[in-house]
Design an enzyme around this catalytic site. Structure first.
Site, PDB file in Angstrom:
ATOM      1  N   ASN A  86     -22.594 111.296-114.481  1.00  0.00           N
ATOM      2  CA  ASN A  86     -22.583 111.461-115.941  1.00  0.00           C
ATOM      3  C   ASN A  86     -24.007 111.807-116.368  1.00  0.00           C
ATOM      4  OD1 ASN A  86     -22.491 111.181-118.709  1.00  0.00           O
ATOM      5  ND2 ASN A  86     -22.121 108.966-118.693  1.00  0.00           N
ATOM      6  N   LYS A 113     -25.089 112.556-119.260  1.00  0.00           N
ATOM      7  CA  LYS A 113     -25.417 112.129-120.635  1.00  0.00           C
ATOM      8  C   LYS A 113     -26.117 113.281-121.379  1.00  0.00           C
ATOM      9  CE  LYS A 113     -25.421 107.418-118.990  1.00  0.00           C
ATOM     10  NZ  LYS A 113     -25.886 106.058-119.124  1.00  0.00           N
ATOM     11  N   HIS A 130     -17.038 105.271-123.224  1.00  0.00           N
ATOM     12  CA  HIS A 130     -18.312 104.836-122.640  1.00  0.00           C
ATOM     13  C   HIS A 130     -19.000 103.867-123.601  1.00  0.00           C
ATOM     14  CE1 HIS A 130     -22.393 104.952-121.093  1.00  0.00           C
ATOM     15  NE2 HIS A 130     -21.870 105.350-119.959  1.00  0.00           N
ATOM     16  N   GLU A 165     -21.927 103.727-124.621  1.00  0.00           N
ATOM     17  CA  GLU A 165     -22.882 104.309-125.578  1.00  0.00           C
ATOM     18  C   GLU A 165     -22.186 104.749-126.872  1.00  0.00           C
ATOM     19  OE1 GLU A 165     -24.777 106.775-122.638  1.00  0.00           O
ATOM     20  OE2 GLU A 165     -25.696 105.003-121.770  1.00  0.00           O
ATOM     21  N   GLU A 208     -17.745  99.236-116.159  1.00  0.00           N
ATOM     22  CA  GLU A 208     -19.180  99.393-116.347  1.00  0.00           C
ATOM     23  C   GLU A 208     -19.731  98.243-117.180  1.00  0.00           C
ATOM     24  OE1 GLU A 208     -20.573 103.655-115.787  1.00  0.00           O
ATOM     25  OE2 GLU A 208     -19.999 103.493-117.867  1.00  0.00           O
ATOM     26  N   GLY A 222     -28.179 101.540-116.816  1.00  0.00           N
ATOM     27  CA  GLY A 222     -29.546 102.012-117.060  1.00  0.00           C
ATOM     28  C   GLY A 222     -30.602 100.927-116.953  1.00  0.00           C
ATOM     29  N   SER A 265     -26.133 101.320-112.771  1.00  0.00           N
ATOM     30  CA  SER A 265     -27.249 101.311-111.817  1.00  0.00           C
ATOM     31  C   SER A 265     -26.819 101.547-110.370  1.00  0.00           C
ATOM     32  CB  SER A 265     -28.062 100.011-111.950  1.00  0.00           C
ATOM     33  OG  SER A 265     -28.615  99.921-113.251  1.00  0.00           O
TER      34      SER A 265
END
Ligand code: PGA
Length: 243
Positions: free
Chosen positions: A9, A11, A96, A98, A165, A171, A204
């Site tokens: 991904n 992003k 996701h 985000e 996730e 991250g 990660s």
């Protein structure tokens, strides 16, 4: 048989020029990659057609990072399934953490997006996962179960990927212990009640932990953010050997 899906991904990274360079390094490194896994890249919308061009004839499949539930209309900033299909896109990431966090996406909206994807022959990659606070309050399973029940309602599990996730692992460099990731993936599979459901782990993932993660019985692939920007690192992930 659940065929693992190894997905990168990107992003909001990678111009078209960078996409060409990335593929130029990556493609030779996957020439010998066994056929027992799918290799997927989710570029930003603007790089989709470049990826389709430079990847034509290769085994790299394309995912979008979003998809809308309407076919067209006054939805500024959104993308329709037909617009993606025109470029050979096969998967669509939805839910996701985000967009859940920055745009307050609800499980209901995520479900609409995922249903729209399936209705148009795209495979949704539906992300679920708990925050740090939810985990420390002992609410992780309850939160994930709600996301699964609401987000996956009415979907065909045979044409679906779920990505577990944990938000605290995204991250941060802090990977979830593989045994714990495996346990949650197993729980998700039992809640959905479909032995064939593909469930990825994300958060990660890197060359140093891929073999161990892929050695887990209930983890059928990975969704990789940061480490997918480096073509050599992502090729190492694509070339995992079960640890
Ligand atoms: P990360 O991101 O690999 O950079 O932790 C994963 C993701 O957001 O899908």
């Amino acid at each position: 048989m659940r065929k693992p899906v190894i997905a990168g991904n990107w992003k909001m990274h990678m111009t078209c020029a960078q996409t060409r360079d990335w593929m130029g390094t990556f493609l030779p490194l996957i020439a010998e990659t066994p056929d027992d896994r799918h290799l997927v890249i989710a570029p930003p919308f603007t790089a989709i057609s470049t990826l389709a061009d430079v990847g034509a004839g290769s085994r790299v499949e394309i995912s979008s990072q979003n998809v809308h539930w309407e076919g067209h209309g006054a939805y500024t900033g959104e993308i329709s399934p037909a617009m993606l299909q025109e470029h050979g896109v096969r998967y669509a990431i939805v839910g996701h953490s985000e967009p859940r966090k920055y745009f307050s996406e609800s499980d209901e909206q995520i479900n609409h997006r995922a249903r729209s994807a399936q209705a148009h022959d795209l495979i949704p990659i539906v992300c679920v996962g708990e925050s740090d606070e939810q985990r420390s309050r002992g609410e992780a399973e309850r939160v994930i179960r709600r996301q699964v029940e609401q987000g996956l309602e009415g979907l065909d599990p045979q044409r679906l990927v779920v990505a577990y996730e944990p938000i605290w692992a995204i991250g941060t460099g802090k990977t979830c212990e593989s045994a714990e990731a495996n346990r949650i993936c197993g729980l998700i599979r039992s809640w959905v009640g479909s032995p064939d459901l593909i469930i990825q782990y994300g958060g990660s993932v890197k060359p140093a932990n891929i073999d161990e993660l892929m050695g887990m019985s209930d983890i059928d692939g990975v969704l990789v953010g940061g480490a997918s920007l480096d073509p050599e690192g992502f090729a190492r992930i694509a070339n995992y050997k079960k640890g």
